[in-house]
Write a protein that holds these residues in place. Structure first.
Motif, PDB file in Angstrom:
ATOM      1  N   ARG A   1       3.113  19.515   5.043  1.00  0.00           N
ATOM      2  CA  ARG A   1       2.526  20.367   4.004  1.00  0.00           C
ATOM      3  C   ARG A   1       1.907  19.504   2.907  1.00  0.00           C
ATOM      4  NH1 ARG A   1      -0.698  23.725   2.370  1.00  0.00           N
ATOM      5  NH2 ARG A   1      -0.157  24.899   0.515  1.00  0.00           N
ATOM      6  N   ALA A   2       2.564  18.413   2.534  1.00  0.00           N
ATOM      7  CA  ALA A   2       2.004  17.505   1.523  1.00  0.00           C
ATOM      8  C   ALA A   2       0.691  16.899   2.007  1.00  0.00           C
ATOM      9  CB  ALA A   2       3.008  16.401   1.184  1.00  0.00           C
ATOM     10  N   PHE A   3       0.654  16.483   3.262  1.00  0.00           N
ATOM     11  CA  PHE A   3      -0.587  15.928   3.816  1.00  0.00           C
ATOM     12  C   PHE A   3      -1.702  16.971   3.767  1.00  0.00           C
ATOM     13  CE2 PHE A   3       2.242  13.176   6.768  1.00  0.00           C
ATOM     14  CZ  PHE A   3       2.319  12.167   5.831  1.00  0.00           C
ATOM     15  N   GLU A   4      -1.358  18.207   4.063  1.00  0.00           N
ATOM     16  CA  GLU A   4      -2.323  19.305   4.062  1.00  0.00           C
ATOM     17  C   GLU A   4      -2.855  19.572   2.649  1.00  0.00           C
ATOM     18  OE1 GLU A   4      -1.798  24.014   4.728  1.00  0.00           O
ATOM     19  OE2 GLU A   4      -0.985  22.756   6.341  1.00  0.00           O
ATOM     20  N   ILE A   5      -1.961  19.617   1.670  1.00  0.00           N
ATOM     21  CA  ILE A   5      -2.363  19.922   0.287  1.00  0.00           C
ATOM     22  C   ILE A   5      -3.403  18.940  -0.215  1.00  0.00           C
ATOM     23  CG2 ILE A   5      -1.543  19.918  -2.120  1.00  0.00           C
ATOM     24  CD1 ILE A   5       1.103  21.161  -1.016  1.00  0.00           C
ATOM     25  N   ALA A   6      -3.186  17.659   0.010  1.00  0.00           N
ATOM     26  CA  ALA A   6      -4.105  16.634  -0.498  1.00  0.00           C
ATOM     27  C   ALA A   6      -5.073  16.135   0.565  1.00  0.00           C
ATOM     28  CB  ALA A   6      -3.321  15.468  -1.079  1.00  0.00           C
ATOM     29  N   ASP A   7      -5.112  16.787   1.714  1.00  0.00           N
ATOM     30  CA  ASP A   7      -5.998  16.375   2.805  1.00  0.00           C
ATOM     31  C   ASP A   7      -5.802  14.895   3.160  1.00  0.00           C
ATOM     32  OD1 ASP A   7      -7.887  16.957   4.759  1.00  0.00           O
ATOM     33  OD2 ASP A   7      -9.580  16.432   3.461  1.00  0.00           O
ATOM     34  N   ARG A   8      -4.528  14.471   3.093  1.00  0.00           N
ATOM     35  CA  ARG A   8      -4.107  13.091   3.377  1.00  0.00           C
ATOM     36  C   ARG A   8      -4.737  12.069   2.433  1.00  0.00           C
ATOM     37  NH1 ARG A   8      -1.058  13.118   8.108  1.00  0.00           N
ATOM     38  NH2 ARG A   8      -0.917  10.864   8.113  1.00  0.00           N
ATOM     39  N   ASN A   9      -5.235  12.521   1.277  1.00  0.00           N
ATOM     40  CA  ASN A   9      -5.888  11.618   0.328  1.00  0.00           C
ATOM     41  C   ASN A   9      -4.980  11.132  -0.792  1.00  0.00           C
ATOM     42  OD1 ASN A   9      -8.452  11.429   1.536  1.00  0.00           O
ATOM     43  ND2 ASN A   9      -8.949  13.463   0.776  1.00  0.00           N
TER      44      ASN A   9
ATOM     45  N   ALA B   1      -7.490   3.195   4.044  1.00  0.00           N
ATOM     46  CA  ALA B   1      -8.116   4.331   3.361  1.00  0.00           C
ATOM     47  C   ALA B   1      -9.213   3.834   2.417  1.00  0.00           C
ATOM     48  CB  ALA B   1      -7.071   5.111   2.577  1.00  0.00           C
ATOM     49  N   PRO B   2     -10.307   4.574   2.338  1.00  0.00           N
ATOM     50  CA  PRO B   2     -11.391   4.161   1.442  1.00  0.00           C
ATOM     51  C   PRO B   2     -10.980   4.339  -0.026  1.00  0.00           C
ATOM     52  CG  PRO B   2     -11.872   6.314   2.373  1.00  0.00           C
ATOM     53  CD  PRO B   2     -10.617   5.818   3.043  1.00  0.00           C
ATOM     54  N   PRO B   3     -11.500   3.495  -0.894  1.00  0.00           N
ATOM     55  CA  PRO B   3     -11.204   3.671  -2.316  1.00  0.00           C
ATOM     56  C   PRO B   3     -11.822   4.981  -2.818  1.00  0.00           C
ATOM     57  CG  PRO B   3     -12.764   1.871  -1.972  1.00  0.00           C
ATOM     58  CD  PRO B   3     -12.348   2.363  -0.623  1.00  0.00           C
ATOM     59  N   ASN B   4     -11.178   5.551  -3.813  1.00  0.00           N
ATOM     60  CA  ASN B   4     -11.652   6.776  -4.451  1.00  0.00           C
ATOM     61  C   ASN B   4     -11.746   7.984  -3.528  1.00  0.00           C
ATOM     62  OD1 ASN B   4     -11.855   5.833  -7.148  1.00  0.00           O
ATOM     63  ND2 ASN B   4     -13.647   4.656  -6.518  1.00  0.00           N
ATOM     64  N   ALA B   5     -10.908   8.030  -2.504  1.00  0.00           N
ATOM     65  CA  ALA B   5     -10.871   9.214  -1.642  1.00  0.00           C
ATOM     66  C   ALA B   5     -10.400  10.426  -2.451  1.00  0.00           C
ATOM     67  CB  ALA B   5      -9.944   8.983  -0.460  1.00  0.00           C
ATOM     68  N   LEU B   6      -9.566  10.185  -3.439  1.00  0.00           N
ATOM     69  CA  LEU B   6      -9.106  11.211  -4.371  1.00  0.00           C
ATOM     70  C   LEU B   6      -9.225  10.580  -5.760  1.00  0.00           C
ATOM     71  CD1 LEU B   6      -7.820  14.054  -4.608  1.00  0.00           C
ATOM     72  CD2 LEU B   6      -5.585  12.949  -4.435  1.00  0.00           C
ATOM     73  N   PRO B   7     -10.444  10.621  -6.343  1.00  0.00           N
ATOM     74  CA  PRO B   7     -10.701   9.858  -7.575  1.00  0.00           C
ATOM     75  C   PRO B   7      -9.704  10.105  -8.699  1.00  0.00           C
ATOM     76  CG  PRO B   7     -12.736  10.805  -6.736  1.00  0.00           C
ATOM     77  CD  PRO B   7     -11.617  11.366  -5.902  1.00  0.00           C
ATOM     78  N   GLU B   8      -9.272  11.344  -8.880  1.00  0.00           N
ATOM     79  CA  GLU B   8      -8.346  11.644  -9.975  1.00  0.00           C
ATOM     80  C   GLU B   8      -6.953  11.063  -9.737  1.00  0.00           C
ATOM     81  OE1 GLU B   8     -10.097  13.728  -8.076  1.00  0.00           O
ATOM     82  OE2 GLU B   8      -8.929  15.495  -7.556  1.00  0.00           O
TER      83      GLU B   8
ATOM     84  N   GLU C   1      -6.627   7.915  -8.167  1.00  0.00           N
ATOM     85  CA  GLU C   1      -6.873   6.551  -7.709  1.00  0.00           C
ATOM     86  C   GLU C   1      -5.799   5.575  -8.177  1.00  0.00           C
ATOM     87  OE1 GLU C   1      -8.290   3.407  -5.618  1.00  0.00           O
ATOM     88  OE2 GLU C   1      -8.676   5.531  -5.335  1.00  0.00           O
ATOM     89  N   PHE C   2      -5.278   5.756  -9.390  1.00  0.00           N
ATOM     90  CA  PHE C   2      -4.212   4.870  -9.863  1.00  0.00           C
ATOM     91  C   PHE C   2      -2.994   4.977  -8.949  1.00  0.00           C
ATOM     92  CE2 PHE C   2      -0.437   4.105 -12.543  1.00  0.00           C
ATOM     93  CZ  PHE C   2      -0.643   2.759 -12.805  1.00  0.00           C
ATOM     94  N   LEU C   3      -2.599   6.205  -8.601  1.00  0.00           N
ATOM     95  CA  LEU C   3      -1.462   6.399  -7.692  1.00  0.00           C
ATOM     96  C   LEU C   3      -1.771   5.817  -6.316  1.00  0.00           C
ATOM     97  CD1 LEU C   3      -0.454  10.046  -8.657  1.00  0.00           C
ATOM     98  CD2 LEU C   3       0.703   7.918  -9.296  1.00  0.00           C
ATOM     99  N   ASN C   4      -3.005   5.948  -5.877  1.00  0.00           N
ATOM    100  CA  ASN C   4      -3.379   5.394  -4.572  1.00  0.00           C
ATOM    101  C   ASN C   4      -3.373   3.867  -4.588  1.00  0.00           C
ATOM    102  OD1 ASN C   4      -3.517   7.831  -3.296  1.00  0.00           O
ATOM    103  ND2 ASN C   4      -5.730   8.049  -3.492  1.00  0.00           N
ATOM    104  N   GLN C   5      -3.703   3.265  -5.726  1.00  0.00           N
ATOM    105  CA  GLN C   5      -3.607   1.805  -5.821  1.00  0.00           C
ATOM    106  C   GLN C   5      -2.146   1.358  -5.713  1.00  0.00           C
ATOM    107  OE1 GLN C   5      -5.633   0.356  -9.302  1.00  0.00           O
ATOM    108  NE2 GLN C   5      -7.587   1.235  -8.671  1.00  0.00           N
ATOM    109  N   ILE C   6      -1.266   2.119  -6.342  1.00  0.00           N
ATOM    110  CA  ILE C   6       0.167   1.822  -6.219  1.00  0.00           C
ATOM    111  C   ILE C   6       0.594   1.954  -4.756  1.00  0.00           C
ATOM    112  CG2 ILE C   6       2.489   2.659  -6.796  1.00  0.00           C
ATOM    113  CD1 ILE C   6       1.277   3.458  -9.565  1.00  0.00           C
ATOM    114  N   ALA C   7       0.125   2.994  -4.090  1.00  0.00           N
ATOM    115  CA  ALA C   7       0.457   3.206  -2.679  1.00  0.00           C
ATOM    116  C   ALA C   7      -0.040   2.047  -1.823  1.00  0.00           C
ATOM    117  CB  ALA C   7      -0.135   4.526  -2.199  1.00  0.00           C
ATOM    118  N   ARG C   8      -1.243   1.574  -2.092  1.00  0.00           N
ATOM    119  CA  ARG C   8      -1.779   0.435  -1.327  1.00  0.00           C
ATOM    120  C   ARG C   8      -0.920  -0.811  -1.513  1.00  0.00           C
ATOM    121  NH1 ARG C   8      -6.524   2.758  -3.441  1.00  0.00           N
ATOM    122  NH2 ARG C   8      -7.730   3.805  -1.821  1.00  0.00           N
TER     123      ARG C   8
END
Length: 195
Positions: free
Chosen positions: A92-100, A132-139, A141-148
């Motif tokens: 469900r989490a993957f679905e909500i954010a489209d895996r972004n 994953a490409p950068p800025n897939a979920l721009p808002e 991106e900070f959390l995605n950098q932590i994830a990376r």
């Protein structure tokens, strides 16, 4: 008992604070499973996280679902863990954010894949984050950098930090309990006993 009675009084506006309380509480509990008190805290944490999902599963791109998935996957079945429920929450989490929201894949790898003893799932989840490409979920991106960074660290264990997270978590336990007490007192409309 007090917490369970207070849960129905929580409203959607309380969801952001609940998310951060539950995330810190879950982190501390997970790091201290050898402590019977911490392990017993899961009995209080699970209904709290379930109420959070009821109130606002979309908050922070599905983080309440990531949290509940991590709680269900991050502990053994003997302590109430449930891999099937965890898989449903992560899906469900993957679905909500489209895996972004890449933190979902990191927590999925660190909790579900580990408990399921699925090394391929673990590697593919972390590689998905790294590719994953950068800025897939721009808002986010900070959390995605932590994830990376987390994914890279877990793909290369020789780069893992040497300080234990458990020691840091124990220093914050008093603050977490104070926040929980304050939240309960606020819901009840009275001053906390320790203030």
């Amino acid at each position: 008992e007090e917490l369970r009675d207070a849960l129905p009084k929580l409203k959607e506006k309380d969801a952001p604070a609940m998310l951060w309380i539950a995330a810190n509480w879950a982190g501390w509990t997970q790091l201290n499973l050898q402590d019977p008190t911490a392990a017993a805290d899961f009995a209080r944490l699970v209904p709290f996280a379930e109420r959070l999902v009821e109130l606002d599963e979309m908050s922070y791109w599905g983080m309440p679902r990531i949290l509940l998935g991590s709680i269900n996957a991050g502990r053994p079945a003997a302590l109430g863990g449930d891999l099937q429920k965890a898989q449903e929450e992560f899906n469900r989490a993957f679905e909500i954010a489209d895996r972004n929201l890449l933190l979902a894949q990191v927590f999925y790898a660190k909790t579900y894949c580990v408990q399921a003893f699925d090394s391929e799932c673990y590697k593919s989840s972390l590689n998905e984050v790294l590719q994953a490409p950068p800025n897939a979920l721009p808002e986010a991106e900070f959390l995605n950098q932590i994830a990376r960074r987390e994914a890279a660290r877990h793909c290369h264990p020789d780069r893992a930090p040497t300080a234990t997270a458990a020691a840091r978590a124990n220093r914050h336990l008093g603050r977490i309990n104070a926040v929980i007490d304050l939240a309960l007192a606020t819901i009840k409309g009275k001053e906390p006993a320790h203030l």
